[in-house]
Design an enzyme around this catalytic site. Structure first.
Site, PDB file in Angstrom:
ATOM      1  N   ALA A   1       0.825  -1.209   0.000  1.00 44.75           N
ATOM      2  CA  ALA A   1       0.000   0.000   0.000  1.00 44.75           C
ATOM      3  C   ALA A   1       0.859   1.259   0.000  1.00 44.75           C
ATOM      4  O   ALA A   1       0.626   2.197  -0.787  1.00 44.75           O
ATOM      5  CB  ALA A   1      -0.933  -0.006   1.206  1.00 44.75           C
ATOM      6  N   GLY A   2       1.840   1.332   0.889  1.00 46.02           N
ATOM      7  CA  GLY A   2       2.699   2.504   0.956  1.00 46.02           C
ATOM      8  C   GLY A   2       3.510   2.705  -0.309  1.00 46.02           C
ATOM      9  O   GLY A   2       3.701   3.843  -0.762  1.00 46.02           O
TER      10      GLY A   2
END
Length: 322
Positions: free
Chosen positions: A255-256
């Protein structure tokens, strides 16, 4: 010629175990599945940049093994220029061991391998590549001294330096002086500033301290709350929350990395930091709905369709509160 993003970072082989719950110290648990796939924060962010429309180059190191070569070929197939990826003799490609639970949360252990063997010579070999890029994207899975050297070359040649300070670790002295934009999550912001970020007020305080270190722009990711973005304008910070997209996470592993890649592509296209964070939130929202690291990173058309399906969030970003 289109603007160029250069990602300097890690390439790992990810070994992923899906489990009911994350293991506790001394506990043995049984996985429901096991997969081996390409990963590493640097490689993940390069893939995100490429899939979302960025002209992407990558500088990295692999070991003297078939797995590393296969990953480089995969990156090339994504449209990434891999000419600055070097093979380190008598070394293995980096490895990450990842547990993912039923809520999409993860626990990760890393063996740096070739990622830790990048040297000043490798950076100097690619001096012109750094100097010619519009953006240099860094993370913390290669030696800090290497990041500093590359960032200094970038600063001297007006290449914008973006640091994703992950995995979180303390920085020495003036490491952040050459950084234009920093993208910590809540844990990393705490490590950098000593402020536990739990809401917009604490995010504002943490961003202010990062600005005091000479960083012009901050994009602080806060999971399902979204991202707090702040810029120094006329000597004063101006910040706001950019809401996340309401999704049910399956796997948050990349996600990051997806957020960072999307953010840079949007900035490269001339969007404001607020607009770029909105696009990055949408991209990360899609990523957590799929299993895996690079396999979960969406393509541009998917993000655009996703945004069109959620007009309520799109309207919310047009009426931000400060």
């Amino acid at each position: 010629m289109s603007k160029q993003i250069l990602v300097l970072g890690s390439i790992n082989v990810d070994h992923v175990l899906r489990v009911d719950c994350l293991p506790k110290p001394g506990q043995t648990i049984t996985a429901s599945s096991y997969d081996i796939m390409a990963g590493g924060k640097g490689a993940n962010q390069a893939v995100a940049c490429a899939r979302l429309g960025g002209n992407t180059h990558m500088m990295a190191a692999i070991g003297q093994d078939d797995t590393g070569q296969e990953i480089v070929q995969q990156l090339s197939d994504e449209g990434i220029d891999t000419s600055a990826i070097t093979e380190i003799v008598d070394t293995e490609t980096g490895v990450a061991l990842i547990f993912v639970n039923d809520n999409g949360e993860n626990m990760i252990g890393i063996s740096a391998g070739a990622n830790g063997c990048l040297t000043e010579y490798h950076i100097e070999q690619n001096h012109s590549l750094i100097a010619g890029a519009d953006y240099l994207l860094l993370q913390n899975e290669v030696p800090e001294s290497i990041n500093q050297q590359a960032a200094q070359i970038a600063r001297e040649n007006h290449t914008r330096v973006v640091l994703n300070p992950a995995p979180g670790r303390p920085f020495s002295g003036d490491c952040l002086l050459a950084v234009d934009l920093i993208t910590p999550n809540q844990t990393e912001a705490d490590m950098l500033t000593g402020i536990q970020v739990t809401d917009e007020k604490s995010a504002t305080q943490a961003a202010a301290l990062l600005h005091e270190q000479g960083i012009t722009d901050v994009a602080l990711t806060m999971g399902q709350a979204g991202a707090y973005v702040s810029s120094m304008t006329s000597g004063h910070p101006e910040g706001l929350m950019v809401p996340a997209f309401p999704v049910k996470p399956v796997d948050t592993t990349a996600a990051g990395d997806t957020f960072n890649g999307a953010l840079l592509v949007a900035l490269m296209e001339g969007k404001s930091l607020q607009e770029a964070a909105f696009f990055a939130n949408a991209s990360a929202g899609l990523a957590v709905m799929s299993v895996g690291s690079q396999s979960s990173i969406p393509y541009r058309f998917q993000v655009e369709e996703f945004i069109l399906c959620d007009q309520e969030i799109a309207e919310a970003v047009d009426t931000p509160h400060t």
